[in-house]
Design a protein around this motif. Sequence first.
Motif, PDB file in Angstrom:
ATOM      1  N   THR A   1       0.840  -1.198   0.000  1.00  0.00           N
ATOM      2  CA  THR A   1       0.000   0.000   0.000  1.00  0.00           C
ATOM      3  C   THR A   1       0.875   1.248   0.000  1.00  0.00           C
ATOM      4  OG1 THR A   1      -0.074   0.023   2.414  1.00  0.00           O
ATOM      5  CG2 THR A   1      -1.838  -1.154   1.274  1.00  0.00           C
ATOM      6  N   GLU A   2       0.251   2.349  -0.383  1.00  0.00           N
ATOM      7  CA  GLU A   2       0.929   3.633  -0.323  1.00  0.00           C
ATOM      8  C   GLU A   2       0.540   4.340   0.967  1.00  0.00           C
ATOM      9  OE1 GLU A   2       1.362   4.716  -5.028  1.00  0.00           O
ATOM     10  OE2 GLU A   2      -0.590   4.852  -4.079  1.00  0.00           O
ATOM     11  N   LEU A   3       1.534   4.809   1.685  1.00  0.00           N
ATOM     12  CA  LEU A   3       1.278   5.517   2.926  1.00  0.00           C
ATOM     13  C   LEU A   3       0.592   6.847   2.636  1.00  0.00           C
ATOM     14  CD1 LEU A   3       4.747   4.984   4.645  1.00  0.00           C
ATOM     15  CD2 LEU A   3       2.594   3.897   5.293  1.00  0.00           C
ATOM     16  N   PRO A   4      -0.189   7.361   3.592  1.00  0.00           N
ATOM     17  CA  PRO A   4      -0.728   8.710   3.437  1.00  0.00           C
ATOM     18  C   PRO A   4       0.405   9.735   3.348  1.00  0.00           C
ATOM     19  CG  PRO A   4      -1.833   7.548   5.226  1.00  0.00           C
ATOM     20  CD  PRO A   4      -0.655   6.713   4.836  1.00  0.00           C
ATOM     21  N   LEU A   5       0.089  10.866   2.741  1.00  0.00           N
ATOM     22  CA  LEU A   5       1.040  11.971   2.592  1.00  0.00           C
ATOM     23  C   LEU A   5       0.563  13.135   3.443  1.00  0.00           C
ATOM     24  CD1 LEU A   5       3.423  13.439   1.173  1.00  0.00           C
ATOM     25  CD2 LEU A   5       1.816  14.015  -0.667  1.00  0.00           C
ATOM     26  N   LEU A   6       1.384  13.553   4.394  1.00  0.00           N
ATOM     27  CA  LEU A   6       1.079  14.694   5.242  1.00  0.00           C
ATOM     28  C   LEU A   6       2.011  15.834   4.851  1.00  0.00           C
ATOM     29  CD1 LEU A   6       0.296  14.605   9.026  1.00  0.00           C
ATOM     30  CD2 LEU A   6       1.561  16.494   8.022  1.00  0.00           C
ATOM     31  N   LEU A   7       1.435  16.979   4.482  1.00  0.00           N
ATOM     32  CA  LEU A   7       2.203  18.116   3.974  1.00  0.00           C
ATOM     33  C   LEU A   7       2.110  19.291   4.938  1.00  0.00           C
ATOM     34  CD1 LEU A   7       1.103  17.951   0.223  1.00  0.00           C
ATOM     35  CD2 LEU A   7       3.352  17.337   1.149  1.00  0.00           C
ATOM     36  N   LEU A   8       3.259  19.883   5.249  1.00  0.00           N
ATOM     37  CA  LEU A   8       3.362  20.983   6.201  1.00  0.00           C
ATOM     38  C   LEU A   8       3.730  22.264   5.460  1.00  0.00           C
ATOM     39  CD1 LEU A   8       5.366  18.959   8.856  1.00  0.00           C
ATOM     40  CD2 LEU A   8       2.928  19.556   8.965  1.00  0.00           C
ATOM     41  N   HIS A   9       3.010  23.321   5.741  1.00  0.00           N
ATOM     42  CA  HIS A   9       3.096  24.532   4.925  1.00  0.00           C
ATOM     43  C   HIS A   9       4.284  25.427   5.279  1.00  0.00           C
ATOM     44  CE1 HIS A   9       1.543  27.091   8.194  1.00  0.00           C
ATOM     45  NE2 HIS A   9       0.626  26.156   8.419  1.00  0.00           N
ATOM     46  N   ALA A  10       4.523  26.390   4.421  1.00  0.00           N
ATOM     47  CA  ALA A  10       5.618  27.351   4.557  1.00  0.00           C
ATOM     48  C   ALA A  10       5.209  28.508   5.473  1.00  0.00           C
ATOM     49  CB  ALA A  10       6.013  27.887   3.178  1.00  0.00           C
ATOM     50  N   PHE A  11       6.172  29.304   5.833  1.00  0.00           N
ATOM     51  CA  PHE A  11       6.012  30.528   6.616  1.00  0.00           C
ATOM     52  C   PHE A  11       6.007  31.723   5.662  1.00  0.00           C
ATOM     53  CE2 PHE A  11       7.983  34.205   8.678  1.00  0.00           C
ATOM     54  CZ  PHE A  11       7.367  34.262   9.903  1.00  0.00           C
ATOM     55  N   PRO A  12       5.145  32.681   5.864  1.00  0.00           N
ATOM     56  CA  PRO A  12       4.085  32.800   6.861  1.00  0.00           C
ATOM     57  C   PRO A  12       2.716  32.594   6.210  1.00  0.00           C
ATOM     58  CG  PRO A  12       4.743  34.984   6.102  1.00  0.00           C
ATOM     59  CD  PRO A  12       5.456  33.972   5.240  1.00  0.00           C
ATOM     60  N   LEU A  13       2.458  31.372   5.776  1.00  0.00           N
ATOM     61  CA  LEU A  13       1.229  31.005   5.079  1.00  0.00           C
ATOM     62  C   LEU A  13       0.428  30.032   5.936  1.00  0.00           C
ATOM     63  CD1 LEU A  13       2.863  30.394   1.566  1.00  0.00           C
ATOM     64  CD2 LEU A  13       1.960  32.531   2.475  1.00  0.00           C
ATOM     65  N   ASP A  14      -0.532  29.362   5.319  1.00  0.00           N
ATOM     66  CA  ASP A  14      -1.263  28.297   5.990  1.00  0.00           C
ATOM     67  C   ASP A  14      -1.503  27.171   4.996  1.00  0.00           C
ATOM     68  OD1 ASP A  14      -3.636  28.944   4.504  1.00  0.00           O
ATOM     69  OD2 ASP A  14      -4.208  30.407   6.023  1.00  0.00           O
ATOM     70  N   ALA A  15      -2.316  26.198   5.368  1.00  0.00           N
ATOM     71  CA  ALA A  15      -2.470  24.993   4.550  1.00  0.00           C
ATOM     72  C   ALA A  15      -3.086  25.259   3.188  1.00  0.00           C
ATOM     73  CB  ALA A  15      -3.308  23.963   5.302  1.00  0.00           C
ATOM     74  N   ARG A  16      -3.651  26.438   2.980  1.00  0.00           N
ATOM     75  CA  ARG A  16      -4.212  26.750   1.667  1.00  0.00           C
ATOM     76  C   ARG A  16      -3.145  26.830   0.580  1.00  0.00           C
ATOM     77  NH1 ARG A  16      -7.666  31.927   3.144  1.00  0.00           N
ATOM     78  NH2 ARG A  16      -5.974  32.100   4.676  1.00  0.00           N
ATOM     79  N   MET A  17      -1.876  26.935   0.968  1.00  0.00           N
ATOM     80  CA  MET A  17      -0.818  26.951  -0.054  1.00  0.00           C
ATOM     81  C   MET A  17      -0.761  25.626  -0.820  1.00  0.00           C
ATOM     82  SD  MET A  17       2.927  26.275   1.633  1.00  0.00           S
ATOM     83  CE  MET A  17       3.491  25.688   0.042  1.00  0.00           C
ATOM     84  N   TRP A  18      -1.340  24.564  -0.248  1.00  0.00           N
ATOM     85  CA  TRP A  18      -1.344  23.257  -0.920  1.00  0.00           C
ATOM     86  C   TRP A  18      -2.535  23.079  -1.855  1.00  0.00           C
ATOM     87  CZ3 TRP A  18       3.238  21.383  -0.485  1.00  0.00           C
ATOM     88  CH2 TRP A  18       3.964  21.512   0.709  1.00  0.00           C
TER      89      TRP A  18
END
Length: 247
Positions: free
Chosen positions: A2-19
């Motif tokens: 199986t493929e593991l889930p992908l957890l993405l952490l955002h840049a500064f000074p933004l939030d998760a909407r950058m993804w």
Amino acid sequence: MTELPLLLLHAFPLDARMWDPVRAPLAERLRVITPDQRGFGRSPLPETGREPGLADAARDVLALLDKLGLDRVVLGGCSMGGYLAMAVLRLAPERIGGLVLIDTKATPDTPEAAQNRLDLADRAEAEGVTGWLAGQSVPGLLADTASAELAGHVRDLIDAQPPSGVAWAARAMRNRPDSRELLRQADIPALVLVGEHDGITPLDAANTMVEALPDPTLTVIPDAGHLTPLEAPASVTEAILGWYPIS
């Protein structure tokens, strides 16, 4: 297999909407998790009484994995998100099945950069962040070829962040350790992505991580600066899916 889930952490000074530009195409094949980090977006800044440090933010990530019932994930981060991914690796390497390090670096701040972060934190607390922080940040975050629309979007994301979270994160990044030895011990596949025109964490910084990692893949994203997931989402998506490990 199986493929593991992908957890993405955002840049500064933004939030998760950058993804947002990469989330949907990645989610066609993977489970994708994109949290707001403490003090950004919709995530509150806990009162700990401790000096800011990425280890506390790393514990947030581990608590999220526990809440979601996930033993292991592929952990990715852009810029500050990359620093946080390395902080999680330091605390709980057994929870990480692969790394995606995007426009980030493993070395600590220079004294000048550390002082700049303190100055930024003090100003954010004194004045808020609206206007000046975006004006100071956006020219370095994006390549010269970025559209006015994208630059405006990034400014809006920056203006929306709570000053307290911006200040906490700036001080936490200032205190981060050198992670090169940590990466040398990371016996997992790693994808290193860097924008061709990234002036904040350029190709030299990416190569430093590649040289340290036991199992690296390096991809340079053409015509992009420091925020490649926003500037070149199709290229970033292709690079991640083409590399993605199977557990």
